[in-house]
Design a protein around this motif. Structure first.
Motif, PDB file in Angstrom:
ATOM      1  N   GLY A  95      -1.431  14.299   5.448  1.00 33.01           N
ATOM      2  CA  GLY A  95      -2.402  14.134   4.371  1.00 33.01           C
ATOM      3  C   GLY A  95      -2.096  12.970   3.452  1.00 33.01           C
ATOM      4  N   ILE A  96      -1.254  12.048   3.911  1.00 37.72           N
ATOM      5  CA  ILE A  96      -0.900  10.871   3.115  1.00 37.72           C
ATOM      6  C   ILE A  96      -1.570   9.647   3.735  1.00 37.72           C
ATOM      7  N   ASP A  97      -2.408   8.975   2.994  1.00 40.14           N
ATOM      8  CA  ASP A  97      -3.086   7.776   3.472  1.00 40.14           C
ATOM      9  C   ASP A  97      -2.234   6.562   3.098  1.00 40.14           C
ATOM     10  N   PRO A  98      -1.637   5.898   4.076  1.00 37.76           N
ATOM     11  CA  PRO A  98      -0.776   4.755   3.749  1.00 37.76           C
ATOM     12  C   PRO A  98      -1.497   3.654   2.989  1.00 37.76           C
ATOM     13  N   GLU A  99      -2.805   3.549   3.167  1.00 40.02           N
ATOM     14  CA  GLU A  99      -3.554   2.478   2.504  1.00 40.02           C
ATOM     15  C   GLU A  99      -3.861   2.803   1.046  1.00 40.02           C
ATOM     16  N   ARG A 100      -3.757   4.065   0.678  1.00 42.35           N
ATOM     17  CA  ARG A 100      -4.135   4.469  -0.681  1.00 42.35           C
ATOM     18  C   ARG A 100      -2.994   5.133  -1.453  1.00 42.35           C
ATOM     19  N   ASP A 101      -2.139   5.856  -0.731  1.00 38.24           N
ATOM     20  CA  ASP A 101      -1.171   6.724  -1.416  1.00 38.24           C
ATOM     21  C   ASP A 101       0.213   6.101  -1.596  1.00 38.24           C
ATOM     22  N   LEU A 102       0.496   5.009  -0.923  1.00 35.90           N
ATOM     23  CA  LEU A 102       1.767   4.318  -1.135  1.00 35.90           C
ATOM     24  C   LEU A 102       1.626   3.330  -2.285  1.00 35.90           C
ATOM     25  N   GLY A 103       2.723   3.076  -2.957  1.00 36.52           N
ATOM     26  CA  GLY A 103       2.676   2.061  -4.005  1.00 36.52           C
ATOM     27  C   GLY A 103       2.529   0.675  -3.423  1.00 36.52           C
ATOM     28  N   TYR A 104       3.148   0.472  -2.235  1.00 42.29           N
ATOM     29  CA  TYR A 104       3.163  -0.857  -1.615  1.00 42.29           C
ATOM     30  C   TYR A 104       3.794  -0.706  -0.247  1.00 42.29           C
ATOM     31  N   TYR A 105       3.328  -1.488   0.726  1.00 40.55           N
ATOM     32  CA  TYR A 105       4.068  -1.547   1.982  1.00 40.55           C
ATOM     33  C   TYR A 105       4.079  -2.967   2.531  1.00 40.55           C
ATOM     34  N   ALA A 106       5.088  -3.243   3.337  1.00 33.79           N
ATOM     35  CA  ALA A 106       5.273  -4.593   3.869  1.00 33.79           C
ATOM     36  C   ALA A 106       5.854  -4.505   5.272  1.00 33.79           C
ATOM     37  N   ILE A 107       5.809  -5.648   5.974  1.00 29.28           N
ATOM     38  CA  ILE A 107       6.411  -5.800   7.300  1.00 29.28           C
ATOM     39  C   ILE A 107       7.303  -7.031   7.247  1.00 29.28           C
ATOM     40  N   PRO A 108       8.577  -6.925   7.589  1.00 31.83           N
ATOM     41  CA  PRO A 108       9.470  -8.082   7.512  1.00 31.83           C
ATOM     42  C   PRO A 108       9.105  -9.140   8.549  1.00 31.83           C
ATOM     43  N   THR A 109       9.466 -10.371   8.270  1.00 35.19           N
ATOM     44  CA  THR A 109       9.212 -11.479   9.185  1.00 35.19           C
ATOM     45  C   THR A 109      10.486 -11.839   9.934  1.00 35.19           C
ATOM     46  N   ARG A 113       7.544   2.375  -2.426  1.00 31.73           N
ATOM     47  CA  ARG A 113       7.514   1.121  -1.656  1.00 31.73           C
ATOM     48  C   ARG A 113       8.051   1.401  -0.253  1.00 31.73           C
ATOM     49  N   LEU A 114       7.242   1.084   0.756  1.00 34.97           N
ATOM     50  CA  LEU A 114       7.624   1.386   2.140  1.00 34.97           C
ATOM     51  C   LEU A 114       7.630   0.112   2.971  1.00 34.97           C
ATOM     52  N   VAL A 115       8.575   0.023   3.907  1.00 32.89           N
ATOM     53  CA  VAL A 115       8.633  -1.119   4.825  1.00 32.89           C
ATOM     54  C   VAL A 115       8.466  -0.608   6.258  1.00 32.89           C
ATOM     55  N   PHE A 116       7.489  -1.185   6.948  1.00 37.60           N
ATOM     56  CA  PHE A 116       7.219  -0.886   8.354  1.00 37.60           C
ATOM     57  C   PHE A 116       7.921  -1.891   9.256  1.00 37.60           C
ATOM     58  N   GLY A 117       8.007  -1.537  10.528  1.00 31.40           N
ATOM     59  CA  GLY A 117       8.334  -2.511  11.557  1.00 31.40           C
ATOM     60  C   GLY A 117       7.067  -3.247  11.967  1.00 31.40           C
ATOM     61  N   PRO A 118       7.127  -4.037  13.066  1.00 32.92           N
ATOM     62  CA  PRO A 118       5.940  -4.773  13.525  1.00 32.92           C
ATOM     63  C   PRO A 118       4.770  -3.825  13.793  1.00 32.92           C
ATOM     64  N   MET A 119       3.558  -4.292  13.553  1.00 30.42           N
ATOM     65  CA  MET A 119       2.395  -3.415  13.621  1.00 30.42           C
ATOM     66  C   MET A 119       2.163  -2.837  15.008  1.00 30.42           C
ATOM     67  N   MET A 120       2.569  -3.530  16.062  1.00 29.13           N
ATOM     68  CA  MET A 120       2.378  -3.017  17.416  1.00 29.13           C
ATOM     69  C   MET A 120       3.606  -2.255  17.915  1.00 29.13           C
ATOM     70  N   ALA A 121       4.534  -1.930  17.020  1.00 28.00           N
ATOM     71  CA  ALA A 121       5.732  -1.181  17.414  1.00 28.00           C
ATOM     72  C   ALA A 121       5.422   0.314  17.417  1.00 28.00           C
ATOM     73  N   PRO A 122       5.504   0.975  18.576  1.00 24.58           N
ATOM     74  CA  PRO A 122       5.135   2.396  18.607  1.00 24.58           C
ATOM     75  C   PRO A 122       6.024   3.298  17.766  1.00 24.58           C
ATOM     76  N   THR A 123       7.332   2.982  17.657  1.00 28.44           N
ATOM     77  CA  THR A 123       8.206   3.832  16.841  1.00 28.44           C
ATOM     78  C   THR A 123       8.705   3.119  15.579  1.00 28.44           C
ATOM     79  N   GLY A 124       8.096   1.979  15.275  1.00 32.05           N
ATOM     80  CA  GLY A 124       8.434   1.277  14.043  1.00 32.05           C
ATOM     81  C   GLY A 124       7.247   1.137  13.113  1.00 32.05           C
ATOM     82  N   TYR A 125       6.080   1.546  13.618  1.00 30.44           N
ATOM     83  CA  TYR A 125       4.864   1.478  12.804  1.00 30.44           C
ATOM     84  C   TYR A 125       3.911   2.630  13.141  1.00 30.44           C
ATOM     85  N   LEU A 126       3.445   2.660  14.400  1.00 31.29           N
ATOM     86  CA  LEU A 126       2.413   3.624  14.786  1.00 31.29           C
ATOM     87  C   LEU A 126       2.829   5.073  14.540  1.00 31.29           C
TER      88      LEU A 126
END
Length: 301
Positions: free
Chosen positions: A161-175, A138-151
């Motif tokens: 070689g890790i595809d975040p859309e397929r290889d993680l169990g789950y990911y989220a972005i806090p509000t 389970r992974l938590v990102f920062g905001p999607m447009m954050a260069p060092t919190g997401y990109l």
């Protein structure tokens, strides 16, 4: 009689001078600086109003401080609302590529100065010791447009070689506000296994005693890339552009302005250590990351 005439003329002359002075003040251009909201509008206003006042005094204009949500920035900049912008480095690239934004200078803050990095972290003792271990976690990102919190972290995974859309169990972005701190605490308290934490936030949270260096394992760190950035609209008066740039580069920790009757240190208020001149080519590593991650302004679907 001459004395009486002089007494009559003096107030008239003084009044004319006063009105003329007011006209000169009113004639100063009124321009807007759009500052990217990090947490909330009030915090953004409090942080950057002194900086706007300082730049206004140096450039001979009136600058209005305007907090702007990230997702609104491009549309509002395109409409001609802002003469200057202060954004993260990815949004600078988007506005440059899509709307002709011109680079002025980058903020300096923390260990890397005008640059920073993204990290992937896990709680020490969790059994997650290297990047490959994050598969299925389970992974938590920062905001999607954050260069060092997401990109940067998304790109780190892709290059490993890790595809975040397929290889993680789950990911989220806090509000809400303080998203970067929330994701660090999310790992610390076990809500997530891994977090995409900006190196600067780890540095400052450690400095402030909120966490310790022994709390986490750094699984990977990106290359250092430019930090938050000042830009200008393409049609900004070149004389104003030059004065703003000089003012930013010469700003010192001792420089103050008056805000609501109080002398305020400009850099301290803005939470920055100073400003540095960069080349647009210094932002190319971020462009490469965005292309690999299929993110703005280079997304193909």
């Amino acid at each position: 009689m001459k004395r009486l005439l002089l007494l009559i003329l003096l107030p008239v002359t003084a009044a004319s001078f006063f009105v003329s002075g007011c006209d000169q003040v009113r004639e100063r251009p009124v321009l807007r600086i759009g500052y990217m909201n990090c947490n909330n509008e009030q915090e953004t206003l409090t942080r950057f109003a002194p900086l706007s006042r300082y730049l206004a005094e140096k450039a001979g204009v009136i600058f209005e401080t305007v907090p702007v949500d990230t997702h609104e920035f491009e549309e509002r900049f395109r409409s001609g609302e802002f003469a200057l912008t202060h954004t993260n480095s990815l949004l600078y690239i988007v506005l440059k590529e899509d709307a002709g934004l011109k680079l002025i200078a980058a903020d300096k803050r923390g260990h890397y100065g005008s640059r920073t990095a993204g990290t992937l972290i896990a709680r020490k003792g969790s059994g997650i010791e290297k990047l490959e271990d994050i598969r299925g976690k389970r992974l938590v990102f920062g905001p999607m447009m954050a260069p060092t919190g997401y990109l940067a972290q998304y790109d780190l995974m892709l290059q490993a070689g890790i595809d975040p859309e397929r290889d993680l169990g789950y990911y989220a972005i806090p509000t809400g506000s303080f998203k970067h701190e929330k994701l660090v605490y999310g790992v610390y308290f076990g809500d997530f296994d891994v977090a995409a934490a900006p190196a600067l936030d780890l540095e400052e949270m450690t400095r402030d005693g909120k966490i310790t260096a022994d709390d986490f394992v750094i699984l990977a760190q990106s290359q250092v890339i430019p930090y938050c950035t000042f830009g200008a609209a393409g049609d900004l008066d070149p004389a104003i552009f030059a004065k703003v740039k000089q003012a930013l580069l010469e700003l010192t920790p001792e420089d103050t302005v008056e805000i609501d009757g109080e002398r305020v240190k400009v850099l301290k208020s803005a939470w920055v250590d100073g400003f540095e001149e960069l080349l647009d080519s210094d932002y190319d590593p971020i462009r490469d990351m965005a292309r690999r991650a299929n993110m703005p302004p280079y997304q193909t679907y």
